[in-house]
Design an enzyme around this catalytic site. Structure first.
Site, PDB file in Angstrom:
ATOM      1  N   ASP A 198       1.399  -1.967  -2.955  1.00 46.80           N
ATOM      2  CA  ASP A 198       1.152  -2.960  -1.759  1.00 46.80           C
ATOM      3  C   ASP A 198       2.488  -3.662  -1.909  1.00 46.80           C
ATOM      4  O   ASP A 198       3.035  -4.025  -2.979  1.00 46.80           O
ATOM      5  CB  ASP A 198       0.087  -3.781  -2.252  1.00 46.80           C
ATOM      6  CG  ASP A 198      -0.119  -5.015  -1.007  1.00 46.80           C
ATOM      7  OD1 ASP A 198      -0.430  -4.547   0.050  1.00 46.80           O
ATOM      8  OD2 ASP A 198       0.036  -6.260  -1.267  1.00 46.80           O
ATOM      9  N   GLU A 265       4.149   0.848   0.060  1.00 47.22           N
ATOM     10  CA  GLU A 265       4.238   0.462   1.288  1.00 47.22           C
ATOM     11  C   GLU A 265       5.452  -0.331   1.796  1.00 47.22           C
ATOM     12  O   GLU A 265       6.087  -1.335   1.049  1.00 47.22           O
ATOM     13  CB  GLU A 265       2.870  -0.901   1.457  1.00 47.22           C
ATOM     14  CG  GLU A 265       2.900  -1.208   2.994  1.00 47.22           C
ATOM     15  CD  GLU A 265       2.466  -2.771   2.988  1.00 47.22           C
ATOM     16  OE1 GLU A 265       1.990  -3.154   3.952  1.00 47.22           O
ATOM     17  OE2 GLU A 265       2.544  -3.360   1.995  1.00 47.22           O
TER      18      GLU A 265
HETATM   19  C1  GLC Z   1       0.262  -5.791   2.360  1.00 51.10           C
HETATM   20  C2  GLC Z   1      -1.217  -5.373   2.956  1.00 51.10           C
HETATM   21  C3  GLC Z   1      -1.634  -6.663   3.702  1.00 51.10           C
HETATM   22  C4  GLC Z   1      -1.629  -7.989   2.642  1.00 51.10           C
HETATM   23  C5  GLC Z   1      -0.245  -8.066   2.137  1.00 51.10           C
HETATM   24  C6  GLC Z   1      -0.458  -9.070   0.917  1.00 51.10           C
HETATM   25  O1  GLC Z   1       0.904  -5.806   3.410  1.00 51.10           O
HETATM   26  O2  GLC Z   1      -1.178  -4.285   3.520  1.00 51.10           O
HETATM   27  O3  GLC Z   1      -2.904  -6.363   4.217  1.00 51.10           O
HETATM   28  O4  GLC Z   1      -2.012  -9.208   3.521  1.00 51.10           O
HETATM   29  O5  GLC Z   1       0.389  -6.985   1.591  1.00 51.10           O
HETATM   30  O6  GLC Z   1      -1.021  -8.457  -0.072  1.00 51.10           O
END
Ligand code: GLC
Length: 545
Positions: A198, A265
């Protein structure tokens, strides 16, 4: 060819997939009860969104204990059962590693904020107030306001790119990295097949905490955070060092044919994105999620623009690196809401016929649209702020509609978010019965992909096409397949002979000779009858009909 290149990933927003105990929240036992559906659909890997103990300020992305399961979602025994049953069916399981930040209720943060001399103080990013007594610099959080919150007890600010309840870990401290590697070991020992990291682009910030300059391209309607150019809070060189360590650990747990994968991500243009692959000698992510299509505005879904997107990425990737494609996720409007159902079907045809690992967002195989959430019922308050009150991520997180019964087959209780408005007609049961449904299209695409090496592994070769049509070949040894996608709302004609393997409209198959007429928004997969040479394509479009 290794499993993570051949597989299709299915993102499960765990809270919304299947409730097993009537509390209205999806849970691990619920996921386990639906594994056969996923096998029948034809995906090979599930990515489970967070299920760890959490105060749920950001619905699980605020983790209070990395090595346990939130009681609302199950327990470790349930997790082990889910993993065992998934593996028994040949499904791989990837976990969400929320590595950038913890919950403010995580014991590490409680210890850190306790005093300036706490041994855990430096596990988070603490700074003295700026000269005016305000935040140490101008950095902004995704969820509104400064990225800094003052802790009155110790008189310092702590950093959070997301909510104040999601303090950022300090990866400049080697103990933090060790602790996160330990978390990974915990799950690797249990047998998970990898992690989706993440917020991977945010793991480390500028060492000098420099102010970010204003973004000259900012316009009203854009995110407040993007008033600044993120020179010092995203894609910092040191972040790659952390990902290299994550990868090295996964490699130690890998065997040929049983690699443990690292997916990041990362929202970035392709020239920045490719850095997250690392190098052939020092690898980082097996792939960072590639989100260009997730953020491509509806008006840009033209044959010409989509071709450019694909070829920019294909062209930027080093030969050893493997592409991947994503249309939607739990943070963005659903593809069917963005494009409408017809074009969303075409987008899925693209997703599953391009070279690269596809990721499918749960429910998109039903053509689900965003749900309408009255402002007073918004659960995703952070996202609601992020999008200036225009949209909340709840819209894309509706419970999965399995059938037309009152709880949609999702729950026997009250669902935590409203079911999709049209769930009585658009649900798994109903779409199974309709041989031309979105669900059947996705299923057939996934099954063809599994059975056809040219689709799973073949090279991508662009071929010319009339305006409004995007065409390419997938080539594997002597096998050659043609994909032609009509992005326009008019019929278009190509010259092509061969066997039609699949159409988005699911209304034709079999031998095709000479001129191939594509319906509006129709995609075709064809096995050409001629061997060698490139497809002949007319350029006179609909006039040729
Ligand atoms: C990422 C997740 C999102 C979350 C953020 C903070 O972007 O996909 O849903 O709010 O991280 O953890």
């Amino acid at each position: 060819m290794t499993w993570w290149r051949q597989t299709a990933i299915y993102e499960i927003y765990t809270l919304s997939f299947q409730d097993s105990d009537g509390d209205g929240f999806g849970d691990l036992r619920g996921v386990r009860s639906r594994l056969d559906y996923l096998v029948e659909l034809g995906v090979g890997t599930i990515w489970l969104c967070p299920f760890y103990p959490s105060p749920m300020r950001d619905w699980g992305y605020d983790v209070a204990d990395y090595c346990d399961v939130d009681p609302r979602l199950g327990d470790l025994g349930e997790f082990d059962a889910l993993l065992r049953d998934a593996h028994a069916r040949g499904l791989r399981v990837i976990l969400d590693l929320v590595a950038n930040h913890t919950s403010s209720e995580h014991p590490w943060f409680l210890a850190s904020r306790h005093s300036r001399t706490s041994p855990k103080r430096d596990w988070y990013v603490w700074r003295d107030p700026g000269p005016d007594g305000g935040p140490p610099n101008n950095w902004l959080s995704f969820f509104g306001g400064p990225a800094w919150t003052l802790d009155p007890k110790t008189g310092q600010y702590y950093l959070h790119h997301f909510l104040p309840e999601q303090p950022d870990l300090n990866y400049r401290n080697p103990e933090v990295l060790e602790a996160m590697l330990e978390v990974m070991r915990f799950w690797l020992e249990r047998g998970v097949d990898g992690f989706r990291v993440d917020a991977a682009a945010h793991l480390i910030e500028d060492a000098h905490f420099r102010d970010e300059p204003p973004n000259p391209a900012w316009r009203p309607g854009m995110r407040e955070r993007d008033r600044l150019l993120h020179l010092y809070t995203e894609h910092q060189p040191e972040t790659h060092g952390v990902l290299q360590r994550f990868r090295a650990l996964l490699d130690r747990y890998s065997e040929p044919g049983a690699e443990r994968v690292l997916i990041g991500e990362v929202y970035a243009p392709v020239e920045v994105l490719i850095r997250y692959y690392g190098s052939a000698e020092v690898p980082e992510c097996h792939f960072p999620f590639h989100f260009t299509l997730v953020d491509l505005p509806a008006e840009a879904w033209t044959a010409e623009r989509v071709r450019e997107v694909v070829e920019a990425y294909e062209g930027a990737l080093p030969a050893w690196a493997w592409p991947n494609w994503v249309l939607g996720n739990h943070d963005r409007p659903r593809i069917s809401s963005r494009l409408g159902e017809e074009r969303a079907r075409l987008a899925h045809f693209l997703l599953f016929t391009l070279r690269g690992t596809p990721t499918l967002y749960y429910g998109d195989e039903l053509g689900l649209s965003d749900v309408e959430i009255p402002p007073d019922q918004v659960k995703d308050l952070p996202g609601f702020r992020e999008y200036g009150g225009r949209w909340s991520r709840d819209a894309a997180r509706a419970p999965m509609p399995w059938d037309g019964s009152p709880g949609g087959g999702f729950t026997t209780g009250t669902p935590w978010l409203p079911l999709p408005q049209d769930f009585r007609t658009r649900n798994v049961d109903a779409l199974r019965k309709d041989p031309r449904s979105f669900l059947h299209l996705v299923r057939q695409l996934l099954h063809l992909r599994r059975q056809t090496p040219a689709l799973a592994e073949g090279a991508y070769r662009s071929i010319p096409a009339p305006p409004g049509v995007y065409a390419y070949e997938r080539v594997w040894g002597s096998e050659r397949l043609l994909v032609a996608l009509n992005f326009s709302d008019r019929p278009r004609v190509l010259e092509a002979s061969g066997d039609v393997l699949l159409s988005t409209h699911l209304d034709r198959s079999g031998r095709q000779r000479g001129l191939l007429a594509l319906q509006p928004y129709e995609g075709i997969l064809l096995r050409p009858s001629s061997s060698g040479g490139t497809m002949e394509v007319t350029t006179d479009g609909e006039e040729a009909i």
